[in-house]
Scaffold this active site. Structure first.
Site, PDB file in Angstrom:
ATOM      1  N   HIS A 140      10.755  54.717 -12.950  1.00 28.11           N
ATOM      2  CA  HIS A 140      11.953  54.854 -12.118  1.00 28.11           C
ATOM      3  C   HIS A 140      11.561  54.980 -10.644  1.00 28.11           C
ATOM      4  O   HIS A 140      12.148  54.318  -9.775  1.00 28.11           O
ATOM      5  CB  HIS A 140      12.737  56.087 -12.573  1.00 28.11           C
ATOM      6  CG  HIS A 140      13.897  56.440 -11.700  1.00 28.11           C
ATOM      7  ND1 HIS A 140      15.192  56.032 -11.972  1.00 28.11           N
ATOM      8  CD2 HIS A 140      13.979  57.171 -10.559  1.00 28.11           C
ATOM      9  CE1 HIS A 140      15.999  56.498 -11.043  1.00 28.11           C
ATOM     10  NE2 HIS A 140      15.288  57.192 -10.168  1.00 28.11           N
ATOM     11  N   GLU A 141      10.563  55.809 -10.357  1.00 26.76           N
ATOM     12  CA  GLU A 141      10.137  56.000  -8.975  1.00 26.76           C
ATOM     13  C   GLU A 141       9.465  54.747  -8.425  1.00 26.76           C
ATOM     14  O   GLU A 141       9.680  54.379  -7.264  1.00 26.76           O
ATOM     15  CB  GLU A 141       9.192  57.208  -8.870  1.00 26.76           C
ATOM     16  CG  GLU A 141       9.787  58.526  -9.341  1.00 26.76           C
ATOM     17  CD  GLU A 141      11.090  58.889  -8.634  1.00 26.76           C
ATOM     18  OE1 GLU A 141      11.301  58.424  -7.491  1.00 26.76           O
ATOM     19  OE2 GLU A 141      11.899  59.641  -9.211  1.00 26.76           O
ATOM     20  N   HIS A 184      12.081  52.340  -7.373  1.00 32.92           N
ATOM     21  CA  HIS A 184      12.625  52.657  -6.046  1.00 32.92           C
ATOM     22  C   HIS A 184      11.789  51.990  -4.957  1.00 32.92           C
ATOM     23  O   HIS A 184      12.329  51.389  -4.020  1.00 32.92           O
ATOM     24  CB  HIS A 184      12.636  54.173  -5.813  1.00 32.92           C
ATOM     25  CG  HIS A 184      13.858  54.872  -6.315  1.00 32.92           C
ATOM     26  ND1 HIS A 184      15.140  54.489  -5.950  1.00 32.92           N
ATOM     27  CD2 HIS A 184      14.002  55.951  -7.135  1.00 32.92           C
ATOM     28  CE1 HIS A 184      16.016  55.305  -6.528  1.00 32.92           C
ATOM     29  NE2 HIS A 184      15.354  56.179  -7.259  1.00 32.92           N
ATOM     30  N   GLU A 216      20.404  54.510  -7.655  1.00 30.59           N
ATOM     31  CA  GLU A 216      19.790  55.159  -8.816  1.00 30.59           C
ATOM     32  C   GLU A 216      19.971  54.332 -10.084  1.00 30.59           C
ATOM     33  O   GLU A 216      19.078  54.272 -10.928  1.00 30.59           O
ATOM     34  CB  GLU A 216      20.367  56.560  -9.016  1.00 30.59           C
ATOM     35  CG  GLU A 216      19.929  57.574  -7.989  1.00 30.59           C
ATOM     36  CD  GLU A 216      18.426  57.699  -7.909  1.00 30.59           C
ATOM     37  OE1 GLU A 216      17.778  57.823  -8.970  1.00 30.59           O
ATOM     38  OE2 GLU A 216      17.890  57.656  -6.784  1.00 30.59           O
TER      39      GLU A 216
END
Length: 291
Positions: free
Chosen positions: A144-145, A148, A224
């Site tokens: 997930h990071e 980003h 997100e």
């Protein structure tokens, strides 16, 4: 959440400081020499607005390291640290970005990525997250990071913040000029901006800066969902990310230290500043996604 909150707070502080410096350098006197010069003010607002956002972006990584107390894993000390570094390396290769710096910080379950450039970023996870999740769930959070970073979210948020800053700087000085003119009505002996202008613009830079943060937070919540989908794509399936979100939703967040308890945001106002959508919505979005 740490990534965006730090960026927003740093940005508000930078814009406020730039505004004070501009006042000390006499910029406001130039803008109001013959009435308020709106064209010059707009140019000034653009420089201040995007300048503040870009400065915030460029210092985001060192500020995040300092504020969260991140310990970089330059030389893994155990098997767990080696696994984290190797997992980040593998995910970064899949996402086609440079290897980020990897760090650990003490605290409740959390993780963040930051940095001005895709090939020079930082990914950090908390001890609470490492202790409370399975390796598969941790990998999903790391994915997930990484997503980003790969999506360029920090740069996108910088552009959005720059636009909002421009409105803040422009409006604060228009309102400040109106307030100052009202307070000095009938005073024909004075020239240049008065104390009412300076006080109003400083206060409004901060107040409107937090109002603009609501808009930035709204955009952040939408980013997100993309990062969740990106993590699922990097993992090759959705379930690990869904499990990680469910785990986060079931974890009790740590209590705020007494020193910062007054700054805790809860209730309806907190939802406006929330940088992340509700866990349930994020899980539902993954469930409904194709693939």
């Amino acid at each position: 959440m740490k990534r965006i909150l730090l960026f927003i707070l740093t940005n508000v502080a930078v814009v406020a400081v730039l505004g004070i410096v501009a006042s000390l350098l006499g910029v406001n006197r130039f803008l109001t020499a013959n009435g308020l010069n709106l064209s010059a003010l707009l140019g000034f607002a653009l420089i201040m607005g995007f300048g503040g956002a870009i400065i915030s972006l460029l210092i985001s990584k060192p500020v995040a390291k300092w504020s969260a107390g991140v310990r970089l894993i330059n030389d893994p000390q155990n098997a767990d640290e080696a696994w984290i570094v190797e997992t980040v390396r593998r995910l970064a290769d899949k996402a086609q970005i440079g290897m980020p710096e990897v760090g650990i910080f003490e605290g409740e379950p959390n993780a963040f990525a930051t940095g001005a450039f895709k090939n020079s970023s930082l990914v950090a996870v908390s001890t609470g997250l490492l202790q409370g999740m399975t390796k598969e769930e941790i990998e999903a959070v790391l994915g997930h990071e990484i997503a980003h970073v790969a999506n360029g979210d920090m740069v996108t948020m910088t552009l959005i913040q720059g636009v909002m800053n421009t409105f803040v700087v422009f409006l604060s000085r228009v309102i400040g000029y109106a307030v100052d003119s009202f307070l000095r009505k009938g005073d024909s002996n004075s020239s240049g901006p008065g104390i009412g202008y300076y006080v109003s613009t400083i206060v409004l830079d901060i107040v409107l800066g937090f109002a603009a943060a609501i808009v930035v937070a709204w955009f952040s919540r939408h980013r997100e969902f993309r990062a969740d989908a990106g993590a699922a794509q990097l993992m090759g399936r959705k379930q690990p990310m869904m499990n990680a979100l469910a785990r986060l939703g079931g974890m009790q967040p740590g209590e705020l230290p007494k020193a910062v308890e007054a700054m805790g945001i809860t209730g309806s106002i907190g939802k406006l500043f929330a940088t992340h959508p509700p866990i349930e919505e994020r899980i539902a979005a993954l469930q409904n996604a194709q693939g």
